[in-house]
Design an enzyme around this catalytic site. Structure first.
Site, PDB file in Angstrom:
ATOM      1  CD  GLU A 290      -5.925  -5.678   0.860  1.00 52.88           C
ATOM      2  OE1 GLU A 290      -5.516  -6.046  -0.241  1.00 52.88           O
ATOM      3  OE2 GLU A 290      -5.419  -4.732   1.499  1.00 52.88           O
TER       4      GLU A 290
ATOM      5  CG  ASP B 142      -5.095  -1.019   1.277  1.00 53.52           C
ATOM      6  OD1 ASP B 142      -5.414  -1.987   0.570  1.00 53.52           O
ATOM      7  OD2 ASP B 142      -3.956  -0.519   1.270  1.00 53.52           O
TER       8      ASP B 142
END
Length: 406
Positions: free
Chosen positions: A103, A61
């Site tokens: 990401e 993330d």
């Protein structure tokens, strides 16, 4: 709680001691000091724990913040991307065949730093492809998608793009121009409460496309044919909707709708005890949209997505082949082909709500046979010498070009 690698800062203010930590996101999410060896060792230990349980990989993330070491090293003395290579080495040593998927919504110039020479990240979420796909859908014109696919850098094997339509965050349109972003807003988020951070849409795919099955199927056919490995956010395969009464990103993070039972079969607890309520009312409520009912219905969206997935597996050219755009005389149609080991597939997607015939140009020897791998309806058989292909509104066709060599 004191996190590894951080020192607690305290001082007296009106005889009250206060503690502070650095965070970029929510105030309950303190950033870790990733340059600290103790932090890195703990992360590797946590990775090892999950790998022992048999998981297939990790999503990183907000990866740009993971490797940002501002203030830690003098400028030019440290390569922050080295940490990514270290994570991959740990992963490969502990359990081969697992992946790292960061990401990283970054510019085209930064993509290659995440892939390296094929020795850093295995995959990367294709945010640019996603944003220009929705611009193309909003305009009903393939040109934005064609342009971005032409400009993306060539990534080293065996690296791969992770393509998607929606995920658990807002649909981020930050890489589009202000006017392009407004076009997508008008088409898919006409109300202000459907938007987030002035650059995103906090809705799921089905309501964005007005629950139009033709258009939803077209979007999935397009996703499964363009370069990359498709990723589907849970609930999208049955056409779940969002709850705009929930704040920010949580609008699309409602419980999975497994059945028509209480809370969509997600939990037997009273609804007020759930962290987030299931979508109960309206056309997207769990009594109408759920896995159990759609599994029983051969014509459901779930079974159609399964069919498209099966067609993708039957056409390995999409996964392994060389991708190329095909000149077409209709701007509404996204036309491309993939070639692998002497085999070829042709993909045509009509982004318009009007029927059309598209003229295509194929390089090299004419195919001896054209057969449908996937289509939105049953079309007349194709004659190899014909270069005009009919398509229904939001229609799509995948055609195998038998007897071709490039």
């Amino acid at each position: 709680m004191i996190f590894p690698g951080y020192q607690e800062s305290t001082w007296s203010y009106d005889e009250v001691a206060e503690s502070f930590y650095f965070h970029r996101f929510y105030d309950h999410q303190p950033d870790l000091k990733f340059a600290n060896p103790e932090v890195q060792e703990e992360i590797e230990s946590i990775m090892g724990f999950w790998l022992e349980l048999g998981i297939s990989g990790f999503r990183l993330d907000a990866a740009p913040f993971l490797i940002e070491l501002k203030g830690t090293h003098p400028a030019g003395t440290h390569d922050p991307y080295r940490y990514l290579r270290g994570l991959r080495d740990v992963l490969s040593w502990r359990r081969g065949g697992t992946i790292l998927l960061p990401e990283a919504n970054v510019s085209t110039e930064e993509f290659m730093k995440y892939f390296g020479d094929g020795d850093r990240m295995h995959m990367l979420f294709a945010f640019l492809i996603n944003q220009y796909t929705f611009l193309a859908l909003a305009r009903q014109d393939a040109e934005p998608l064609r342009c971005i696919l032409e400009t993306l850098p060539h990534i080293p094997p065996p690296s791969q793009w992770a393509t998607f339509l929606r995920n658990h965050d807002e649909l981020d349109l930050g890489r589009l121009s202000a006017s392009e972003r407004e076009e997508v807003f008008r088409a898919f988020a006409p109300q202000e409460n459907m938007r987030l951070y002035a650059r995103g849409i906090r809705r799921r795919l089905a309501p964005m496309l007005n629950n139009d099955r033709r258009r939803i199927e077209l979007a999935y056919a397009l996703l499964f044919s363009i370069p990359g490995s498709p990723v589907i956010f849970n609930g999208e395969e049955i056409g779940m909707g969002e709850d705009l009464n929930l704040p920010e990103r949580t609008a699309v993070r409602t419980p999975m709708q497994w059945s028509a039972e209480i809370n969509g079969g997600f939990s037997q607890a009273p609804h007020y005890k759930l962290i987030r309520p299931a979508v109960k009312n309206g056309e997207y409520g769990y009594e109408h949209v759920n896995v159990t009912e759609q599994s029983r219905d051969p014509s459901s969206l779930l079974n159609r997505v399964r069919h498209i997935l099966g067609a993708r597996r039957a056409a390995p050219e999409f996964a392994w082949g060389e991708f190329s755009l095909i000149p077409a005389d209709n701007s509404h149609v996204m036309a491309h082909r993939c070639d692998w080991r002497g085999n070829s597939v042709l993909a045509l997607h009509n982004l318009s709500n009007e029927p059309c015939e598209v003229g295509i140009e194929l390089e090299g020897e004419a195919p001896k046979e054209l057969t449908d791998v996937l289509s939105d309806k049953e079309y007349p058989a194709m004659i190899p010498t014909i270069r005009r292909v009919p398509l229904q509104p939001y229609g799509y066709r995948w055609l195998r070009l038998a007897g071709t060599r490039r």
